[in-house]
Write a protein that holds these residues in place. Structure first.
Motif, short mmCIF file in Angstrom:
data_model
loop_
_atom_site.label_atom_id
_atom_site.label_comp_id
_atom_site.label_asym_id
_atom_site.label_seq_id
_atom_site.Cartn_x
_atom_site.Cartn_y
_atom_site.Cartn_z
N ASP A 1 0.70 1.97 7.99
CA ASP A 1 1.82 1.87 8.92
C ASP A 1 2.90 0.95 8.36
O ASP A 1 2.76 0.36 7.29
CB ASP A 1 1.36 1.45 10.32
CG ASP A 1 0.82 0.04 10.39
OD1 ASP A 1 1.06 -0.77 9.46
OD2 ASP A 1 0.15 -0.27 11.39
N ARG A 2 3.99 0.80 9.09
CA ARG A 2 5.13 0.01 8.59
C ARG A 2 4.82 -1.47 8.45
O ARG A 2 5.55 -2.19 7.79
CB ARG A 2 6.36 0.24 9.43
CG ARG A 2 6.20 0.03 10.89
CD ARG A 2 7.46 0.42 11.60
NE ARG A 2 7.10 1.38 12.64
CZ ARG A 2 7.80 1.58 13.70
NH1 ARG A 2 8.92 0.94 13.88
NH2 ARG A 2 7.41 2.45 14.60
N ASP A 3 3.70 -1.94 9.06
CA ASP A 3 3.29 -3.33 8.89
C ASP A 3 2.32 -3.50 7.73
O ASP A 3 1.79 -4.59 7.51
CB ASP A 3 2.63 -3.84 10.18
CG ASP A 3 3.59 -3.88 11.35
OD1 ASP A 3 4.78 -4.20 11.12
OD2 ASP A 3 3.17 -3.57 12.48
N ILE B 1 -0.60 -1.98 7.44
CA ILE B 1 -1.99 -1.88 7.88
C ILE B 1 -2.48 -0.45 7.71
O ILE B 1 -1.82 0.51 8.13
CB ILE B 1 -2.13 -2.32 9.35
CG1 ILE B 1 -1.70 -3.79 9.48
CG2 ILE B 1 -3.56 -2.12 9.85
CD1 ILE B 1 -1.59 -4.28 10.90
#
Length: 129
Positions: A43-45, A47
């Motif tokens: 994901d964009r974080d 993770i």
């Protein structure tokens, strides 16, 4: 998995489907991973998350690996809203007592039993070669 299959032999498909539905996703994931398919996303974080059953079954290589018939069966029974959608019904607590013992639950139990037995046969066959 053994408890779920045993439940079916005892005609307790209600409990069986609650145990089997999450395992179907695991089975599909392991089959695809075994063929080199990436079954997760980042994901964009940053993770990493495992993809859900719908995403796994919609993978471009799913039909090649699982076969057209099995892919259709899995989608029809477990993920498509026009079908019983058992994976989502179980995962979100929407499966009623009545539908947990429905024809779809019995069919899904049989389908998974068939996959397990087939995998054992293929493993035995591979060991002999």
């Amino acid at each position: 998995m053994a408890s779920a299959l045993w439940s079916g032999f005892e005609h307790d498909f209600g409990n069986g489907i609650h145990l089997l539905a999450p395992q179907v996703e695991h089975i599909v994931r392991m089959i695809l991973k075994g063929e080199g398919v990436h079954t997760s996303n980042i994901d964009r974080d940053g993770i990493e998350n495992e993809n859900g059953l719908t995403t796994l079954l919609n993978n471009e290589r799913a039909e090649e690996i699982l076969g057209e018939d099995l892919l259709f069966e899995l989608k029809a029974v477990f993920t498509e809203s026009v079908g019983p959608n058992l994976r989502n019904e179980v995962a979100h607590g929407l499966l009623s007592d009545r539908s947990s013992s429905s024809v779809a639950s019995v069919y899904s139990w049989w389908m998974i039993l068939r996959l397990v037995v087939r995998s054992l046969y293929e493993t035995e066959k591979d060991n002999k070669d």
